[in-house]
Design an enzyme around this catalytic site. Structure first.
Site, short mmCIF file in Angstrom:
data_model
loop_
_atom_site.label_atom_id
_atom_site.label_comp_id
_atom_site.label_asym_id
_atom_site.label_seq_id
_atom_site.Cartn_x
_atom_site.Cartn_y
_atom_site.Cartn_z
CD GLU A 339 30.71 65.13 4.64
OE1 GLU A 339 31.10 64.27 4.84
OE2 GLU A 339 30.52 66.25 5.55
CB CYS A 340 23.89 66.45 5.19
SG CYS A 340 22.31 66.28 6.05
N GLY A 341 23.31 68.78 3.61
CA GLY A 341 22.92 70.14 3.21
C GLY A 341 23.57 70.38 1.81
#
Length: 477
Positions: A339-341
């Site tokens: 997720e994301c990072g």
């Protein structure tokens, strides 16, 4: 139907940045010093404040969000996690009535009503006196169903200002003033572009928490606040509300799939509930750090949450051995959910101020970082393509918040699992890039509201474990 009386309060304010987190930390830290067992909660999709609250309480902090979770799931999560606590502190987000629309849908006020929880309202009193009572009175009149039971004044400049405001609130609003915090000479919790600096990157974490406790001891009416919490009344729930084996620390690990979790100061955005839901389904969680370790351990799946790879870009880029071991694992079809990072880390590179930092290279994306948010808010995604984790046509509610953006992307060999109904996603309203057994998205999911997430990740880990064990057995024949 269980009627459970859990002492509890909701800490709210008129806006974001008004000091709710400092007040919540003051309460949690001071109550812990006094020997209370506290369960902290954070309203909304927030990792940083929740991390500080967990650090201050010595226990996990849980998130309550009426967009990502149904009312029934929210109440069940609250009761089950605070069942054995002496008090629950729920920090709101934004202003008391702020939600996704003009009616305040999914607001802190709606959560307080759902949990039958009294509200302590924190007011920034900068350059004001009698008008503060008008603001409090407006909050009372806005929705009489919200039980505002006290006020804490913040950023008080003089004794005279404090006295005037107290008299005005007592007479006009018929509410007790439960504390008055002066304008502080130093900020123990400095902010940066995504809110407070996370405790994992804060230099003086223990000193800051001790300072928060000192604020509570000096400036808060703790007896009055405890009376408000104890008078919260009962909360009806249809569950047995007995704590899970996970929350009791009783974990069965024999022959269970091992799910690695990249967790350190670079990757720290995780919901505690996501860990617990994985463990409830039989997974054993193994913490991994690309900042400290040279390669992946033997695992059956990997979970990479969000965080700040940009502030650790040099260290992540320099640990080539770890990057290579993860790349090889991806090629060998290790299930990886990011997720994301985590999505950024799996990409080819991260460009910051004209300098390129190589990342894992498993996904054909190059990321850059902007000064303004590139996406910030709730998301709704629909599964439209085949992937290892979710059945087609499933719809999930999550959130996204990031300053990074895609600079270059290649579509060969990858697909997008999600069609983004609300939000932005990776590119062209698509999210959830898939490659082999990797699914990486900007959207963060909460496992209580989206139980399919934990189902899918554990299922993939079990399949991978079975496959590797079969290969080992075949090799010994």
């Amino acid at each position: 139907m269980l009627n459970k009386s859990i002492p509890r309060i909701v800490v709210s304010g008129l806006r974001g940045g008004s000091g709710k987190t400092v007040l919540s930390l003051s309460l949690v830290a001071l109550l812990r010093e006094k020997g209370f067992r506290i369960t902290p909660f954070k309203k909304g999709p927030d990792y940083i404040d929740a991390g500080w609250l967990a650090k201050a309480s010595g226990l996990p902090c849980y998130n309550l969000d009426l967009f990502m979770m149904s009312p029934e799931q929210t109440v069940e999560s609250f009761v089950s996690h605070s069942y054995n606590s002496q008090i629950a502190i729920i920090e709101g987000n934004r202003g008391l009535y702020d939600g996704v629309d003009h009616e305040g849908t999914y607001s802190t006020a709606e959560l307080a009503k759902l949990l039958n929880a009294p509200v302590v309202l924190l007011i920034d009193c900068t350059k004001a006196t009698n008008t503060i009572a008008a603001l409090v009175l407006g909050c009372q009149k806005m929705d009489p169903g919200v039980s505002i039971q006290g006020v804490v004044l913040n950023r008080i400049a003089t004794d005279r200002q404090e006295s005037l405001i107290k008299k005005a609130i007592t007479e006009r609003c018929n509410l007790p003033v439960l504390g008055a915090i002066p304008r502080l000479k130093k900020d123990p919790f400095p902010e940066r572009y995504m809110g407070l600096t996370p405790f994992q990157e804060h230099k003086d974490t223990e000193d800051s928490i001790a300072f928060a406790a000192e604020i509570g001891a000096k400036y808060l009416d703790m007896d009055g606040i405890l009376r408000v919490a104890e008078n919260a009344g009962t909360l009806k729930t249809a569950i047995s509300a007995q704590p899970s084996a996970v929350s009791n620390g009783q974990r069965t690990t024999d022959n269970k799939p091992r799910i690695g979790v990249i967790r350190d100061s670079a990757f720290q955005f995780y919901y505690q509930e996501n860990f617990e839901e994985l463990e409830k389904r039989g997974a054993r969680l193994i913490e991994v750090s690309p900042l400290k370790e040279s390669k992946l351990p033997e695992i059956d799946a990997l979970y990479i949450g969000g965080g700040f790879p940009e502030t650790h870009a040099i260290a992540l880029a320099e640990n080539k051995r770890f990057r290579d071991s993860l790349y090889e694992a991806v090629q060998n079809r290790l299930p990886v959910y990011a997720e994301c990072g985590g999505l950024m880390y799996l990409g080819k590179s991260l460009i910051l101020e004209g300098r390129t930092y190589p990342m894992v290279g498993a996904l054909p994306i190059i990321f850059g970082l902007e000064r303004k948010p590139q996406a910030h808010g709730y998301t709704i995604v629909e599964v439209e393509n085949t992937n290892p984790y979710f059945p087609p046509k499933s719809v999930f509610r999550g959130h996204e918040f990031h300053y990074s953006r895609v600079l270059e992307i290649e579509g060969n060999g990858v697909s997008m699992a999600f069609n983004v109904r609300r939000g932005k996603g990776i590119v062209d309203n698509k999210d959830g890039m898939c490659y082999k057994n990797v699914l990486a998205a900007y959207t963060h999911l909460h496992a209580v509201g989206s139980p399919e997430w934990a189902d899918g990740l554990v299922r993939c880990a079990e399949r991978y474990k079975e496959g590797t064990e079969a290969q080992r057995h075949k090799g010994t024949e």
